[in-house]
Scaffold this active site. Structure first.
Site, PDB file in Angstrom:
ATOM      1  N   GLU A  77     -35.429  36.601  68.285  1.00 17.65           N
ATOM      2  CA  GLU A  77     -34.897  35.542  69.196  1.00 17.65           C
ATOM      3  C   GLU A  77     -34.232  35.988  70.399  1.00 17.65           C
ATOM      4  O   GLU A  77     -33.273  36.900  69.967  1.00 17.65           O
ATOM      5  CB  GLU A  77     -34.415  34.401  68.429  1.00 17.65           C
ATOM      6  CG  GLU A  77     -34.754  33.920  67.271  1.00 17.65           C
ATOM      7  CD  GLU A  77     -33.859  33.165  66.220  1.00 17.65           C
ATOM      8  OE1 GLU A  77     -32.879  32.660  66.798  1.00 17.65           O
ATOM      9  OE2 GLU A  77     -34.194  32.836  65.136  1.00 17.65           O
ATOM     10  N   GLU A  95     -26.855  27.505  71.301  1.00 16.36           N
ATOM     11  CA  GLU A  95     -25.761  28.168  72.283  1.00 16.36           C
ATOM     12  C   GLU A  95     -25.890  27.285  73.800  1.00 16.36           C
ATOM     13  O   GLU A  95     -26.928  26.918  74.144  1.00 16.36           O
ATOM     14  CB  GLU A  95     -26.277  29.365  72.730  1.00 16.36           C
ATOM     15  CG  GLU A  95     -25.433  30.301  73.597  1.00 16.36           C
ATOM     16  CD  GLU A  95     -24.687  31.190  72.488  1.00 16.36           C
ATOM     17  OE1 GLU A  95     -24.818  30.931  71.344  1.00 16.36           O
ATOM     18  OE2 GLU A  95     -24.019  31.979  72.942  1.00 16.36           O
ATOM     19  N   LYS A 145     -28.527  44.817  70.694  1.00 10.77           N
ATOM     20  CA  LYS A 145     -28.027  44.684  72.125  1.00 10.77           C
ATOM     21  C   LYS A 145     -28.656  45.408  73.079  1.00 10.77           C
ATOM     22  O   LYS A 145     -29.184  46.517  72.796  1.00 10.77           O
ATOM     23  CB  LYS A 145     -26.532  44.885  72.209  1.00 10.77           C
ATOM     24  CG  LYS A 145     -25.569  44.158  71.260  1.00 10.77           C
ATOM     25  CD  LYS A 145     -25.399  42.687  71.474  1.00 10.77           C
ATOM     26  CE  LYS A 145     -24.477  42.677  72.715  1.00 10.77           C
ATOM     27  NZ  LYS A 145     -23.036  42.291  72.450  1.00 10.77           N
ATOM     28  N   SER A 159     -20.261  35.355  63.441  1.00  6.81           N
ATOM     29  CA  SER A 159     -20.994  36.263  64.429  1.00  6.81           C
ATOM     30  C   SER A 159     -21.925  37.008  63.849  1.00  6.81           C
ATOM     31  O   SER A 159     -22.327  37.068  62.677  1.00  6.81           O
ATOM     32  CB  SER A 159     -19.622  36.778  65.058  1.00  6.81           C
ATOM     33  OG  SER A 159     -18.965  37.682  64.074  1.00  6.81           O
ATOM     34  N   LYS A 189     -31.175  36.743  72.563  1.00  4.98           N
ATOM     35  CA  LYS A 189     -29.506  36.348  71.972  1.00  4.98           C
ATOM     36  C   LYS A 189     -29.091  35.929  73.419  1.00  4.98           C
ATOM     37  O   LYS A 189     -28.775  36.528  74.435  1.00  4.98           O
ATOM     38  CB  LYS A 189     -28.930  37.585  71.758  1.00  4.98           C
ATOM     39  CG  LYS A 189     -27.299  37.332  71.724  1.00  4.98           C
ATOM     40  CD  LYS A 189     -26.789  38.568  70.756  1.00  4.98           C
ATOM     41  CE  LYS A 189     -25.456  38.223  70.114  1.00  4.98           C
ATOM     42  NZ  LYS A 189     -24.260  37.898  71.117  1.00  4.98           N
ATOM     43  N   ASP A 202      -4.681  43.742  76.314  1.00  7.97           N
ATOM     44  CA  ASP A 202      -4.128  44.494  75.259  1.00  7.97           C
ATOM     45  C   ASP A 202      -2.896  45.439  75.547  1.00  7.97           C
ATOM     46  O   ASP A 202      -1.945  45.214  75.117  1.00  7.97           O
ATOM     47  CB  ASP A 202      -4.970  45.009  74.028  1.00  7.97           C
ATOM     48  CG  ASP A 202      -5.705  43.675  73.463  1.00  7.97           C
ATOM     49  OD1 ASP A 202      -5.389  42.799  73.604  1.00  7.97           O
ATOM     50  OD2 ASP A 202      -6.774  44.266  72.784  1.00  7.97           O
ATOM     51  N   ARG A 251     -17.073  26.957  68.404  1.00  8.07           N
ATOM     52  CA  ARG A 251     -16.735  27.789  67.490  1.00  8.07           C
ATOM     53  C   ARG A 251     -15.533  27.964  67.145  1.00  8.07           C
ATOM     54  O   ARG A 251     -15.010  28.096  65.896  1.00  8.07           O
ATOM     55  CB  ARG A 251     -17.466  29.127  67.734  1.00  8.07           C
ATOM     56  CG  ARG A 251     -17.424  30.090  66.617  1.00  8.07           C
ATOM     57  CD  ARG A 251     -18.211  31.113  66.781  1.00  8.07           C
ATOM     58  NE  ARG A 251     -17.410  32.364  66.870  1.00  8.07           N
ATOM     59  CZ  ARG A 251     -17.799  33.708  66.729  1.00  8.07           C
ATOM     60  NH1 ARG A 251     -19.074  34.014  66.458  1.00  8.07           N
ATOM     61  NH2 ARG A 251     -16.960  34.696  66.652  1.00  8.07           N
TER      62      ARG A 251
END
Ligand code: IVH
Length: 722
Positions: A141, A199, A339, A107, A143, A62, A164
């Site tokens: 679960e 996934e 996370k 998401s 990730k 960016d 996706r």
């Protein structure tokens, strides 16, 4: 993890050449930099979209692209015909057919600590109005860090596999998915239509082997297993995918002709019975304490799993409750990703710079000696604001043990999720003796900027009325950008040119439209200018004319008001319906209290900060005058509420009053809005329906007086078919 400078690790060049202000560059230096950036951004685009092997972090990408656009704006003649600045990034690759997802692929919201998990649980209970004493059951679960895939089975036969993409539209990778062993080609006994989601990932050993093989064969290697999995799945030749060791865990679903089970856990069991791999570490947990225990268990096993995971996903177990909770714009209310903590690294802070944002905010940034953090080389970190640099939070409490941040310091950098790196700590023992505390005011003076820090705020802003050309141009660029007015032929280059022009100036949005008034004089002036001929001048005027008639949401977004992004602009447009109503409301709400203010705050998705920013803009005389000059030029279309097909309440204005017993206010409101109704806070002649529970008072009386239809909660539930 790779060491700094290793070939395959995405590097971050953001800080290498963003030091000299664009305005101070001579054309020779600018040309060299434009040439270099054009190549670098083009390569990064290609690596990211074409090869799934990013060479830059998102933030660095960016920064480079922004710098290139700035240079092109300043030196339009030097802009190359192959410039990547006009291109958008995340569109699905042209090389696969597109698939539009019948049920969006969403998401997840992220959380990083136990406090945020408690908040998640509290929010859900409040939404559902559950008893305080009773624990909710969730699943936990792992990730999986791969890429999500949606598999469509019709009459038990795999008919389509799609990535996706942007959540609405993905890529058709059916042939490739068929080569993955974990993906069953048929599901005996499955519902007539079933979309299984999960996934695709690659194991650590397999990733190492693949990279070794690629090296032997002189082919490119992958930065990490996730990129390897994505690159392997998105092969035009499915034969290549077949030769890559890909796996698949199922954890969710899309369209379905009948439900799989009553619970998340039960549904996973069904998927396993159909032959899918489901993650063996999935746990059913009653309450948040059990969730955190499951998290600890997964975290402890993480290193020996043999594949990458980046956290634990918690989902409300009951599918009926999942349905009641529903979705925000891109994430479900019933799930959250807890996370794992970010990775850390030490490096030297070389320089603290101040960036001026489009909305006048002055943001300090740290330029770092490049260092690898979590597989990505970073050389910039955000410093937030003056207090953060000084070692204080917004309330004046110490952060980092009260240590301030200075140029020359050794700092510990971390990446939380996929966001811009931050600074966790400072090593005072390594502080250079001549290091000086950073002083915002001095630094601004040095830059020739007048700034102020409003009472009670943490951010320094440009003093009112002071709109440096860079900011004015940025605002105009925003105004003509894609989600806003999107005027063909009026990009950064032309904005820069018109901004600098004294005979046909564009200094504010309204000028664009006065310029285009089909006035022969303007046209002839324009066509005598370099770059414009008879045709192109006419085309530009036509493109501008075509945008005089424009939707309300685009106008609101285009104003570039702080905190008001595209989503918020849509909400506001839908709520107010017309420019007149919106304009009137923004002015009436100016006092920060009263019905107009309450009405603004009652919009789901509008908080106090956004509301203050909106009314604050209209309260500034110069801003308001500029906006009104613009509105004079436009024909703003009214905004229609989404006509939800078959919904009995679409387009109706509903007021809830009294106590609701079967659901909370928040749930009732979210449901009604999902069905296309507008939920208002007070009864007026515009109200179509009042839903009154026990204890309804003045609003019910008012409805009666106005002869408005009034029903109780049960009748409401029957009406909406719940
Ligand atoms: S559920 C509507 N469960 O994480 C909920 N996602 O950061 C959809 N992911 O896009 C997602 N493991 O690609 C879910 N056990 C899991 C997951 C998982 C990995 C990925 C998925 C999602 C992303 C969100």
């Amino acid at each position: 993890m790779s060491a700094p400078g290793e070939r395959e690790s995405p590097k971050d060049n953001g800080g290498a050449f963003v030091d000299s202000p664009v305005a101070s560059l001579d054309p020779g230096a600018a040309k060299a930099e434009i040439d270099r950036l054009t190549v670098e951004v083009t390569q990064a685009n290609h690596a990211y979209h074409g090869e799934d092997a990013p060479v830059l972090s998102d933030a660095a990408y960016d920064a480079l692209k922004r710098r290139l656009a700035e240079l092109e704006t300043r030196f339009p003649d030097l802009k190359r015909s192959d410039s990547p600045t006009e291109r958008v990034g995340a569109t699905p690759s042209e090389t696969f057919d597109k698939v539009s997802h019948r049920v969006r692929m969403l998401s997840l919201e992220n959380a990083f600590d136990a406090g945020e998990i408690d908040e998640f649980d509290t929010r859900i209970r409040r939404f559902l109005n559950l008893d305080a004493g009773e624990d909710l059951t969730y699943t936990a679960e792992p990730k999986i860090d791969g890429l999500s895939l949606s598999l469509r089975y019709v009459e038990g036969v795999l008919v389509q596999a799609a990535t996706r993409g942007d959540g609405e539209t993905g890529e058709n990778v059916t042939a490739n998915a068929r080569t993955i062993r974990d993906i069953p080609k048929s599901l005996p006994g499955a519902p007539a239509v079933l979309e299984v989601r999960g996934e695709v990932y690659m194991g650590h050993d397999e990733f190492q082997d693949l990279n070794a093989r690629q090296t032997r064969e002189g082919l490119k290697t992958f930065a990490n297993p996730r990129n390897a999995a994505a690159g392997s799945l998105r092969q035009l030749d499915a034969g290549i995918t077949a030769a890559r060791p890909l796996h698949f865990f199922a954890y969710a679903w899309g369209e379905m002709s009948e439900p799989l089970a009553d619970t998340q856990f039960g549904a996973l069991d069904r998927l396993a019975a159909f032959g899918f791999q489901t993650n063996p570490m999935t746990r059913e947990c009653k309450g948040t304490v059990a969730l955190l225990a499951a998290y600890a268990e997964v975290e402890q096993k993480r290193a020996t799993l043999g594949y990458d995971i980046d956290g634990v996903v918690y989902k409300v177990n009951s599918l009926a409750l999942q349905q009641r909770l529903g979705f925000r714009s891109t994430t479900p209310r019933w799930a959250i990703a807890h996370k794992f903590p970010a990775e850390l690294a030490w490096t030297r802070l070389e320089k603290i710079e101040i960036q001026v944002g489009r909305t006048g905010a002055l943001s300090p940034v740290a330029r770092l000696a490049p260092v690898t953090v979590g597989g990505v080389v970073v050389s910039n970190a955000t410093l937030h604001n003056e207090d953060y640099i000084a070692g204080r939070d917004a309330k004046g409490n110490p952060i980092r043990g009260g240590k301030d941040i200075r140029e020359g310091d050794w700092v510990q950098v971390y990446r939380a999720g996929d966001v811009i790196p931050k600074i966790a700590d400072v090593d005072l023992s390594k502080r250079p003796e001549d290091a000086r505390a950073f002083d915002f005011a001095t630094e601004l003076a040095r830059l020739g900027l007048r700034g102020l820090r409003p009472e009670g705020e943490s951010v320094w802003r440009l003093a009112e009325g002071q709109i440096p050309p860079e900011v004015a141009i940025e605002r105009l660029n925003h105004f003509v950008s894609r989600g806003a007015f999107d005027i063909e032929g009026l990009g950064p280059r032309q904005i820069e040119m018109f901004y600098a022009d004294d005979t046909l100036p564009i200094r504010e949005p309204a000028d664009i439209f006065t310029l285009a008034r089909r006035d022969a004089r303007n046209l002839s002036r324009l066509k005598n200018r370099d770059g414009f001929g008879e045709r192109s001048a006419g085309n530009l005027f036509q493109a501008i004319e075509d945008r005089r008639k424009i939707s309300l949401n685009r106008v609101i977004f285009a104003l570039g008001i702080r905190h008001v992004g595209e989503n918020a602009a849509n909400l506001l447009a839908r709520h107010y319906g017309s420019w007149t109503a919106f304009h009137h409301a923004m002015i009436s709400a100016g006092a920060g209290e009263g019905p107009a203010w309450d009405d603004l705050l009652a919009i789901d998705g509008v908080g106090a900060v956004m509301a203050a920013s909106l009314v604050g803009t209209f309260a500034q005389a110069a801003e308001r005058a500029s906006i009104e000059r613009l509105a004079e030029e436009l024909d703003v279309e009214d905004s229609r509420r989404p006509m939800t097909e078959g919904s009995p309440v679409a387009g109706k204005t509903v007021v809830f009053t009294g106590t609701l017993e079967k659901m909370t206010r928040a749930e009732a409101k979210a449901r009604a809005e999902a069905l296309g109704a507008k939920v208002a806070g007070s009864v007026s002649a515009k109200t179509d329906l009042v839903v009154a529970g026990p204890g309804a008072g003045s609003k019910a009386k008012q409805a009666e007086a106005l002869g408005i239809e009034m029903i109780d909660e049960d009748a409401w539930l029957r009406l909406i078919g719940a």
